[in-house]
Motif scaffolding. Structure first.
Motif, PDB file in Angstrom:
ATOM      1  N   VAL A 337       0.842  -1.201   0.000  1.00 56.04           N
ATOM      2  CA  VAL A 337       0.000   0.000   0.000  1.00 56.04           C
ATOM      3  C   VAL A 337       0.880   1.255   0.000  1.00 56.04           C
ATOM      4  CG1 VAL A 337      -1.733   1.317   1.286  1.00 56.04           C
ATOM      5  CG2 VAL A 337      -1.942  -1.160   1.118  1.00 56.04           C
ATOM      6  N   LEU A 339       3.859   1.546  -1.204  1.00 54.13           N
ATOM      7  CA  LEU A 339       4.467   1.682  -2.522  1.00 54.13           C
ATOM      8  C   LEU A 339       3.484   2.321  -3.498  1.00 54.13           C
ATOM      9  CD1 LEU A 339       7.145   1.054  -3.720  1.00 54.13           C
ATOM     10  CD2 LEU A 339       6.314  -1.165  -4.437  1.00 54.13           C
ATOM     11  N   GLU A 340       2.233   1.933  -3.382  1.00 51.82           N
ATOM     12  CA  GLU A 340       1.183   2.515  -4.226  1.00 51.82           C
ATOM     13  C   GLU A 340       1.060   4.017  -3.948  1.00 51.82           C
ATOM     14  OE1 GLU A 340      -1.155   2.125  -6.490  1.00 51.82           O
ATOM     15  OE2 GLU A 340      -2.508   3.764  -5.906  1.00 51.82           O
ATOM     16  N   ARG A 344       1.840   7.126  -6.529  1.00 53.08           N
ATOM     17  CA  ARG A 344       0.890   8.190  -6.872  1.00 53.08           C
ATOM     18  C   ARG A 344       1.500   9.561  -6.618  1.00 53.08           C
ATOM     19  NH1 ARG A 344      -3.218   8.267  -3.768  1.00 53.08           N
ATOM     20  NH2 ARG A 344      -3.139   6.269  -2.710  1.00 53.08           N
TER      21      ARG A 344
END
Ligand code: FMN
Ligand code: SF4
Ligand code: SF4
Ligand code: FES
Lengths: 418, 213
Positions: A337, A339-340, A344
Motif C-alpha cells: 500500500v 508503494l502505491e 501516486r
C-alpha cells in the motif's frame, strides 16, 4: 577526526590467503590464550565486561547473549556468523572478509570455546560468491594449524534474500526451509538452529573478540560512549568524494564521518542504517553515532541538495516491498500500500489523505510486524514525514495543480476573468 | 511447571507457566481476535490481529504465540491496540478481490465479522495489483477461490501438520505469496483426497465445497 582502527587493524598489512602473515602479526595469540589459560566462563565474563555489543543492527550485549547459550542445556550448540550483509549501502563485512578472514575465524574459534559449540557456519550472502573459495581456503589453513579441534566451520551460501540476514530467517535458510522469520521468543540462544541453542553474530562483532581477549575488557570499555563500547566500522556512500569503509570510535559525530573523512559537500540529508534507516537533515550533523542515537549496521548514505527525499523513501520502500517475506499481514500488505501511495505521489496523483495513510500504516507496521524488516520499514517513512513534511505538502499541491489543469479548470477560470 | 501471575486489562490472573497470552485470556473470559491460530496446534503468528500491548516492550506482542511471564502487564483492548487491529483488518480487506468485498451477507467470513466488530468499513487504501486469481474447480472436493485468500496459512498447517498430506504450501514471496499445490499446479484429485479439513478451517470463502451437480 582520525580513524581508530581496531577491527580493521590488520586489513591491508596481511595476505588474506596466507595464515603465516596473520600469525606473524600476533594472530591467534588471543585464541591460544583463551584455549590454554581461560575457562569458558572467564571468556564470557571478559566479553561481557568489555561491553561489546552486536554490530549487525540490534546492539545486544554479546557476552550476555553467549552466557544464555552457554547455560542452556542441550546435546549440541551452534555458532553462526552472519555474513549476509544485505542492508542497502553496507559493504564493511565484504571489506573485512576480503582483507582479514583470519581475524573473523579467530573470533569464531574463541566464541566456539566460550559457548561450547561443535559446529559453526559462516552464512555468506550469495552476491559474495567470489569470497567463497578464499574463505574455505582460510578455514582450511586454520584447521591445518590445529586451531579447529574443538569445532568445525562450514561456509554456507545464501540464495540472495535480504530477509535471510534476519537471524531466524537465516536459520530457516540453513535448515532448508523458506527464508522467513520466526516469532520470538524463543530466542536463538535457547532455541535456534534445529531447535538447539545457537549464537548468531555479525562479522564485525566477532572481529572484536580477539582484541578484547588480548587487551582486556578494561581497555575496550574505555573506548566509546556509555552504552556503546569500542569502535564501529562504517560504510559511507552516496554524494561524497571519498566513499568507502571507515572505522571510528563509537560516539564520533556524523560530521566527522561524512564531511571530515568522506568529504561530503552541499548536504541535504543522510540516511543511517540502509533502507530501514533513519533519515536525518543536514542540520543534525553534530549527532554522535552510537547505539544511544543512530547506528544500525553502520551504512551511511549522503544525499546532497539535488536529491528528492520522497524519491529516496520511495526507493527504500521498493526494496523493502520486494524483500518482504510475505509471512505477516502488516509488512506484506503495508509495504504494498505504501508503494502505491509513493507511486501516486511521484505521478502527481497524490491527495491530502496520503499523509495520514502513510502515518497510520507506518505506526501499525512498526509495532505489529512479526520481524525487524516490517518494524523498521516504518523508520524512513516516519523520519521523512517528521523532517521533510513540506516536501510531501509540495507533492500534494503539485498533484492538485495537475488535476485542475488537466481537467481544464484553469482555462475555464481564465475565460471567466475575461 | 508452576503458575505465574499476570495482569490482563486490569484483572489479576493466575495461569500455568508456559501458557500463551491468548490461552490465559481465553481461560478468563477475555476475548482476543485471531485469524491464523488453530487451537491445539503450534502457533503460526502470521495474521497479527491478536497483537496486545505488553508493558515494557517496545513493540506489541502476538497473543497467540507469546508465553506469559511472571508479572506481565498486558493490555488487550487499549486504544492503541484497537487502532492497530483496525489497520490490519483494513489491509486484509484491501488486497482482496471477489464478490465478497461488497457482499453484505458474507457472515460466514471471519474477516468480515472482524471488520464489523471493529467497525472497519470499505478500505480506503489502494494497492497497485490486488491479488486476483481465477477460481479453480479442478478438484471434485475442494473449490479454490484464491482471490479471497487472506494468507492465514491455516489450510497449509492442517494439510501438513494435522492430516500430514503436505499437499498445500506457500509459493512465491512477499505480496505475491499464494497458497499453492506443488509448483503452483492445479489441485488434482490425485493430490488431494476428500478429507476436507482445509475447508473446515478456512476463515474466508477461499476454500469451499463445490456445488453438487
Ligand atoms: C531484515 C533484517 C536483515 C538483517 N540483516 C543482517 C545482516 O545482513 N547482517 C547482520 O549481521 N545482521 C543482520 N540483521 C540482524 C540480525 O537479525 C541479528 O540481530 C544479528 O546478526 C545479530 O548479530 P550481532 O548481535 O552480532 O549484531 C538483520 C535483521 C533484520 C531484521
Ligand atoms: S515483517 Fe515482513 S519480512 Fe518480517 S515476517 Fe513479516 S512479512 Fe516477513
Ligand atoms: S485458503 Fe483459506 S485457510 Fe488457506 S491461507 Fe487462504 S484464507 Fe487461510
Ligand atoms: S492469531 Fe496470532 S498472529 Fe494470527
Amino acid at each position: 577526526m582520525a580513524e581508530k582502527r581496531i577491527v580493521l587493524s590488520k586489513c591491508g598489512s596481511i595476505d588474506p590467503q596466507d595464515i603465516g602473515t596473520y600469525i606473524a602479526k600476533g594472530g591467534f595469540s588471543a585464541f591460544i590464550k583463551a584455549r590454554d589459560k581461560m575457562k569458558p566462563q572467564a571468556i564470557i565474563a571478559e566479553v561481557k565486561k568489555s561491553g561489546l555489543t552486536g554490530r549487525g543492527g540490534a546492539g545486544f550485549n554479546t557476552g550476555l547473549k553467549w552466557e544464555l547459550a552457554r547455560n542452556a542445556k542441550a546435546k549440541a550448540k551452534y555458532l553462526l556468523c552472519n555474513a549476509d550483509e544485505g542492508e542497502v549501502g553496507t559493504f564493511k563485512d565484504k571489506y573485512i572478509l576480503s582483507n582479514d578472514p583470519f581475524g573473523l575465524i579467530e573470533g569464531m574459534c574463541i566464541a566456539g570455546l566460550a559457548i561450547g559449540a561443535q559446529q559453526a557456519f559462516i552464512y555468506l550472502r550469495n552476491e559474495y560468491h567470489f569470497l567463497y573459495d578464499p574463505l574455505v581456503r582460510a578455514v582450511g589453513q586454520v584447521r591445518e594449524k590445529g586451531y579447529l579441534k574443538h569445532m568445525d566451520i562450514q561456509v554456507f551460501e545464501g540464495a540472495g534474500a535480504y530477509i535471510c540476514g534476519e537471524e531466524s530467517a537465516l536459520m530457516n535458510s540453513i535448515e532448508g526451509m523458506r527464508g522467513e522469520s520466526r516469532y520470538k521468543p524463543p530466542y536463538p540462544p535457547t532455541r535456534g538452529l534445529w531447535g538447539l541453542p545457537t549464537i548468531i553474530n555479525n562479522v564485525e562483532t566477532l572481529m572484536n573478540v580477539p582484541h578484547i581477549i588480548n587487551n582486556g575488557a578494561a581497555w575496550f570499555s574505555a573506548i566509546g560512549t556509555g552504552r556503546s563500547k569500542g569502535t564501529k566500522v562504517f560504510s559511507v556512500s552516496g554524494d561524497v568524494s571519498r566513499p568507502g569503509v571507515y572505522e571510528l570510535e563509537m560516539g564520533s559525530t556524523l560530521r566527522e564521518l561524512v564531511v571530515g573523512l568522506a568529504g561530503a559537500d552541499d548536504l541535504k540529508a543522510v540516511q543511517i542504517g540502509g533502507a530501514t534507516g533513519n533519515i536525518l537533515p543536514a542540520s543534525m550533523l553534530n549527532t554522535p553515532l552510537s547505539h544511544e542515537t543512530y547506528l544500525g549496521s553502520g551504512a551511511v548514505v549522503a544525499l546532497n541538495s539535488g536529491r528528492d527525499i520522497i524519491d529516496v523513501v520511495q526507493n527504500d520502500m521498493h526494496f523493502l516491498n520486494d524483500e518482504s517475506c510475505g509471512k505477516c499481514t502488516p509488512c506484506r500488505e503495508g509495504t504494498e500500500v505504501m508503494l502505491e501511495i509513493f507511486g501516486r505521489l511521484a505521478r502527481g496523483e497524490g491527495h491530502e489523505g496520503d499523509i495520514n495513510s502513510l502515518d497510520a500504516l507506518a505506526r501499525t507496521m512498526a509495532v505489529s510486524s512479526l520481524c525487524g524488516l516490517g518494524q523498521a520499514a516504518a523508520v524512513p517513512v516516519l523520519d521523512s514525514l517528521r523532517y521533510f513534511y513540506n516536501d510531501y505538502i509540495d507533492r500534494i499541491n503539485q498533484s492538485h495543480f495537475l488535476r485542475s489543469y488537466l481537467s481544464g479548470e484553469l482555462f475555464k477560470s481564465e475565460e471567466g476573468i475575461r | 511447571m508452576g503458575n505465574v501471575n499476570v495482569n490482563i486489562d486490569g484483572r489479576k490472573i493466575r495461569v500455568r507457566e508456559g501458557s500463551t497470552i491468548l490461552e490465559a485470556a481465553t481461560a478468563n473470559g477475555i476475548t482476543i481476535p485471531t485469524l491464523c491460530h488453530i487451537k491445539g496446534q503450534v502457533p503460526s503468528g502470521v495474521c497479527r490481529v491478536c497483537v496486545v500491548e505488553v508493558e515494557g516492550s517496545k513493540t506489541m506482542m502476538g497473543a497467540c504465540h507469546t508465553p506469559v511471564a511472571e508479572g506481565m502487564v498486558i493490555h488487550s483492548k487499549s486504544p492503541k491496540v484497537i487502532a492497530v487491529r483496525k489497520v490490519i483488518v483494513e489491509l486484509l480487506l484491501t488486497a482482496h478481490t471477489g464478490d465478497c468485498v461488497n457482499d453484505s451477507n458474507a457472515e460466514n467470513c471471519a474477516l468480515h465479522n472482524l471488520a464489523s466488530d471493529y467497525e472497519v468499513g470499505a478500505p480506503h487504501f489502494n494497492v497497485r495489483n490486488p491479488r486476483f486469481y481465477p477460481a479453480e474447480e479442478s478438484n471434485p472436493y475442494v473449490k479454490r477461490d484464491m482471490s479471497k485468500c487472506i494468507l492465514c496459512r491455516k489450510c497449509v498447517k492442517v494439510c501438513g501438520e494435522v492430516v500430514r498430506k503436505d499437499v498445500l504450501s506457500i509459493g512465491y514471496r512477499g505480496f505475491k505469496s499464494k497458497v499453492v499445490s506443488g509448483f503452483d499446479e492445479a489441485l488434482t484429485a490425485e493430490a488431494c483426497r476428500d478429507c476436507l479439513k482445509c475447508i473446515e478451517h478456512c476463515p474466508t470463502g477461499a476454500l469451499s465445497a463445490p456445488a453438487r451437480v
